[in-house]
Write a protein that holds these residues in place. Sequence first.
Motif, PDB file in Angstrom:
ATOM      1  N   TYR A 290       1.466   6.010  -3.630  1.00  0.00           N
ATOM      2  CA  TYR A 290       1.451   7.459  -3.403  1.00  0.00           C
ATOM      3  C   TYR A 290       0.772   8.130  -4.585  1.00  0.00           C
ATOM      4  O   TYR A 290       1.182   7.942  -5.728  1.00  0.00           O
ATOM      5  CB  TYR A 290       2.888   7.981  -3.214  1.00  0.00           C
TER       6      TYR A 290
ATOM      7  N   ARG B 192      -1.991   6.750  -0.368  1.00  0.00           N
ATOM      8  CA  ARG B 192      -1.505   7.876   0.432  1.00  0.00           C
ATOM      9  C   ARG B 192      -1.281   9.045  -0.510  1.00  0.00           C
ATOM     10  O   ARG B 192      -0.718   8.874  -1.587  1.00  0.00           O
ATOM     11  CB  ARG B 192      -0.173   7.527   1.122  1.00  0.00           C
TER      12      ARG B 192
ATOM     13  N   VAL C 108       0.190  12.592  -1.885  1.00  0.00           N
ATOM     14  CA  VAL C 108       1.253  13.597  -1.896  1.00  0.00           C
ATOM     15  C   VAL C 108       0.640  14.816  -2.563  1.00  0.00           C
ATOM     16  O   VAL C 108       0.302  14.774  -3.740  1.00  0.00           O
ATOM     17  CB  VAL C 108       2.482  13.114  -2.692  1.00  0.00           C
TER      18      VAL C 108
ATOM     19  N   ILE D  35       7.591  11.139  -0.006  1.00  0.00           N
ATOM     20  CA  ILE D  35       7.632   9.671  -0.020  1.00  0.00           C
ATOM     21  C   ILE D  35       8.680   9.163   0.973  1.00  0.00           C
ATOM     22  O   ILE D  35       8.418   8.233   1.754  1.00  0.00           O
ATOM     23  CB  ILE D  35       7.901   9.148  -1.452  1.00  0.00           C
TER      24      ILE D  35
ATOM     25  N   SER E 164       7.336   9.480   4.490  1.00  0.00           N
ATOM     26  CA  SER E 164       6.302   8.490   4.759  1.00  0.00           C
ATOM     27  C   SER E 164       6.890   7.091   4.923  1.00  0.00           C
ATOM     28  O   SER E 164       6.383   6.274   5.686  1.00  0.00           O
ATOM     29  CB  SER E 164       5.280   8.511   3.623  1.00  0.00           C
TER      30      SER E 164
END
Lengths: 612, 360
Positions: free
Chosen positions: A560, A586, A588, A605, A608
């Motif tokens: 993340y 990914r 944030v 998080i 996800s």
Amino acid sequence: MPPTTAVETSVAASQRNTIVNDIVIQVATTNGSGSQSSNNVLLRAIFQMGIPVNGKNLFPSNIQGMPTWFTIRANKDGWAARRETIDFLVAMNPESAAEDLRELRPGGVAVLSSELKPYLNRSDIHAHIVPFGDLVAQVCPEVKVRKLVANMVYVGVVGCLLSIEIEEIQKAIARQFRSKPKAADLNRNAAMLGYNWAAEHLHNGHEFTLERMHRADGQILIEGNAATALGFLYGGVTVVGWYPITPSSSVCENLIALLGKHRHDPATGKATYAVLQAEDEIAAIGFVLGAGWAGARAVTATSGPGLSLMAEFAGLSYFAEVPAVIADIQRMGPSTGLPTRTCQGDILKAHLLSHGDCRHILLIPGSVEECYEFAMESLDLAERFQTLVLFMSDLDLGMNHWVSAPFQPPAKDMDRGKVLTAEDLARLKKFERYRDVDGDGIPYRTLPGAKHPLAAYFTRGTGHTAAATYSEKPEDWKNNLDRLTRKFDTAREAVPQPVLEKDSRSDIGVIAYGSSDPAVRESLAQLQAEAGVDAAYLRIRALPVNGMVREFLASRRVTYLVEQNRDAQMASVLRMEYPELSAKIRSVLHYDGLPITARVVTDAILESENRK
Amino acid sequence: MSATLTEPTSATASAPSATQVTPSVNRLGLTQAAYRGAPSTLCSGCGHDAITHQIIRATFELGIEPHRVAKLSGIGCSSKTTAYFLGQSHGFNGVHGRMAAVATGVNLANRTLINIGVSGDGDTASIGLGQFLHMLRRNVQICYVIENNGVYGLTKGQFSATADKGSVQKKGAENEMTPIDCCALAIEMGCEYVGRSFSGDMKQLSALLKGALSHRGAALIDVVSPCISFNNHEGSTKSYKFAKDHEEPLHDIGFVPAFEAFTAEYAEGATHTINLPDGARIVLKKVHRDYDPTDKTKALELLSKARDERLFLTGLLYHASGQTSMVEQKNLVDDPLATLPQSRVRPPPEVLAAIMDSLK
């Protein structure tokens, strides 16, 4: 709105658990009302009790009359990021009172100026109505300064309600007004009055309290921009060009004060530095390039719009290989945007600033201590790599108050890079400005004034050979660009390396940078406590990145990447560097202008990971 | 010192390659070749080459040490010329219209350098006007030469901001806007050495350059320098023909360097003698009109009249002394900031410790 007279209405005493040294206090005032001094006193008094604090000033782009908030987070564990929940409100501004009260958490405490009483419409909070106007009249005969002094009365009231040691309030006042003894007396009396009045009239039935601890003992409290200025001072800066722009101005203002105090020749009183306020940011970076070319350690500080104006010179710095440092204190943009709100929105632009193939070194401090260290380091790297170095701070880090370990004196001597003197030239009998002699892509340079027939060279933005002569030959152009790539690759190992802040065998990774760090640290604890989720955490501190980042990404199922911008700018940089690992990243993202919170990271998080 | 110079009385050629009747070595023992640069790549007959040659001669004859010179320029034909003189001096060809800021930084970094800036009318009066004015009001140490041809040469002949009203472009378009007079603006900004010349007037240009190089603070010389390719036609007010036909020198200018005796010969017939900070002198002799270059109001009045009546007045338009230079305003140490050792620019650890204590 029905007026409420109830104080301590419906919160049963039995529900109370004492919460020690974990509180968010919000003071809502009007900007230009002089509340800054009072808020600083409140912040410092708590800090002086050994409690870690963070003070954030949320202010409008305005000089007088609009709502402004100061938020103090005191936290025994040292969590310094913004937290959404407000525990304790000091409401002094009718314009924002209704909303301020609405945002206070249930069970929270509100101190209201008596004229705001009509706004009080909640029974699930502890509300205290204080006649600030009447009180201040008792200690302040001068009518025109009463509004200012009233702010210090609330410091006394809050101090009493939260058990802040009155001696520490007095000390903080003495410090705040050290050059104005008369004002110090007046404010001391005002704070005492508030404290005593509260002790006599208010029933302290809420659950929050502050008590002395030792976690912040020996620490310092400083704003990032002041730390940055200290870094430039100790980095031996000699030329500063600047154009005022929020939120960067205080870098230069602090620097001007420091240079004025510490950089005059003891024998002659003359200055060993020059600061010049420019007519615009183009001129400011122009000064820096001229000075850097002539051998000075030169910096400028700016924010987004100013950085855009500096773009052409940034490319010249890169291509003609002229040392330069820009401190970019990022704010919400584009255009005027929200000049008093924070973001990390210039990362991609700064990295690629200018035209043609162009990539710059970025240093990204994650704390006030790193503001100091990286400001110093930026001057070394600019001269070592003979190029533009961008120091990427932001409003949250730069203009807010942070607790830190005291800064250490520089551990190493200044690095002036590969500069050949006339004596060197006499020995070498050869000099080609852009020849890669050492294989690291970094050529040697001479400074104007070097007294040797071989010393001179012609600096140009046009195509050039290794000997700095004009060339439009395709191979000369390509060879030069390829050497610049080698130089950039050399920088990968020379810039501040990423820090593995938290190692873990977990298949989840988190990468963050800059002022997101405090929120990410707190989030990692939340993830563990709330959902048993463990994650490793790598903090990027500079661009270009090196293999360490690649390895971190490659060895985990997902990473993340936390950033305070809409467009996942650092993720884009990493995807350019490691396209094969693109899918593992990914994002944030947080971009509403307020500093990111741990909750934002944790919720993103958990969602996800389907743990919510 | 091997001073064998006399004031040049005649200029015989306009191209740098042309043979000159000048002494073979200057007071440093250097030949004129030591002051040359790379061969010019400008169009044959370009006015700029003549100015380049005068810069070579002036620095040679003054016996300036090449390593002490910084050559600064922006972008354009004129800005390319810094490569064509003083090959043993560092040069910085920056970005368009921003030489003023670069020069300012250079001056701050190393106050001992002699800055020679070469710019054009587009570079200075169009894109770079703001920086140009601010450089002048700061009184940066520089000899700033505008090679003024009224057009953009490198992009093939567009008007610049100094093009005169009524002047006609090669393709026939007429300029209807008021021209920017860099000299008038410079006087307004407090510049204390303001000259105007013509690239074809060797003697005057040479004296003006030498005076500018001896001046403390910013010195400006606006030199009309015809563009042979794009602005040398009928209807142009910056053509060779127009300049030759219309040039009206305000005075005869002589320059006496500090290392040369000021003889009665110089003094004879002089209407004004200007003492420069390094001991050199400028001697002005009357030609047609009585002109006092130390009267600011008169200078501005005359420039206004010149614009209205389209007079091409050349010479030392304005001179004053008394303003502090930027370096003096900043009270800089005598040594270049650029090379100050660490011990002079990094405060001792005790200072940091005291600051840290104050933040606890």
